[in-house]
Design an enzyme around this catalytic site. Sequence first.
Site, PDB file in Angstrom:
ATOM      1  N   ASP A 101     -12.195  -6.474  -3.014  1.00 56.08           N
ATOM      2  CA  ASP A 101     -13.083  -7.631  -2.931  1.00 56.08           C
ATOM      3  C   ASP A 101     -14.465  -7.179  -2.469  1.00 56.08           C
ATOM      4  OD1 ASP A 101     -13.304  -8.138   0.208  1.00 56.08           O
ATOM      5  OD2 ASP A 101     -11.208  -7.682  -0.227  1.00 56.08           O
ATOM      6  N   GLU A 137       0.807  -1.219   0.000  1.00 52.36           N
ATOM      7  CA  GLU A 137       0.000   0.000   0.000  1.00 52.36           C
ATOM      8  C   GLU A 137       0.842   1.272   0.000  1.00 52.36           C
ATOM      9  OE1 GLU A 137      -3.990  -1.706   2.248  1.00 52.36           O
ATOM     10  OE2 GLU A 137      -2.293  -1.032   3.461  1.00 52.36           O
ATOM     11  N   GLY A 141     -12.943  -4.049   1.467  1.00 50.12           N
ATOM     12  CA  GLY A 141     -14.017  -4.848   0.891  1.00 50.12           C
ATOM     13  C   GLY A 141     -15.278  -4.015   0.743  1.00 50.12           C
ATOM     14  N   MET A 149      -9.581  -2.850   8.224  1.00 48.63           N
ATOM     15  CA  MET A 149      -9.114  -3.231   9.560  1.00 48.63           C
ATOM     16  C   MET A 149      -8.318  -2.156  10.298  1.00 48.63           C
ATOM     17  SD  MET A 149      -8.026  -7.210   8.783  1.00 48.63           S
ATOM     18  CE  MET A 149      -7.654  -7.557  10.489  1.00 48.63           C
ATOM     19  N   GLU A 150      -8.199  -0.943   9.749  1.00 45.72           N
ATOM     20  CA  GLU A 150      -7.372   0.076  10.391  1.00 45.72           C
ATOM     21  C   GLU A 150      -8.000   1.466  10.494  1.00 45.72           C
ATOM     22  OE1 GLU A 150      -5.277  -3.186   8.760  1.00 45.72           O
ATOM     23  OE2 GLU A 150      -6.049  -1.564   7.502  1.00 45.72           O
TER      24      GLU A 150
END
Length: 227
Positions: free
Chosen positions: A195, A13, A79, A171-172
């Site tokens: 996704d 990233e 996602g 997740m962050e």
Amino acid sequence: MKKIGIIGAMQVEIDLLIARMETYENSTVAGFPFYTGTLFGKDIVLTRCGVGKVNSAACTQILIDRFNVDCIINTGIAGSLRKEIGILDLVISSDVTHHDVRKAQMKNLFPYQESFIANNRMIVLAQKACETLEVKPNYHFGRIVSGECFVSDTRLKETIINEYSPACVEMEGSAIGHVAFLNNIPFLILRCISDQADDEAAMSYENFEKLAANQSAAVVLEMIKMM
């Protein structure tokens, strides 16, 4: 903005951003790498926080305390949680929250916030960046939710959608926004979709991880150029 902090969770990233920095010095604090230098003549501190909310929260506080950044951009992949948001589309955060913390807890316990609001000036800048790119990505605005798991289960996905009405999940971002709020630092979470956060998510993620990471980073580069 005098000094811009940029956070990515994984090396993929931030690779494009490192490659484009004119100069940088590399240092390590609490195991996190920090690249301090310039990008399009702007002072930048770029870091990799690792996966998860605890890692990203710790890294964000170090970025603020040790490197004195004036704003924070979190770039990466996510996602999708909306049918109209497809693979390689961009999501620009309106706000962020934790999908694995009860709303009542968020509201009734410190810091008494159900979500953390992204900086409006940075939101507008991200939109302009998307419009300026030679190949314009599809982009969307909305809530981004985070939790300590990779969402690859259709039932969990539906539960999160029903509870939070978000645009995407990762997740962050919520932890970064949470810490930025505590320190009164403007922030923006930017995510490119890898996704659909469903039963096929793992396979899609593997196929689109790098493309999505670079798409998000390209928007960040354009934002820095215009700052």
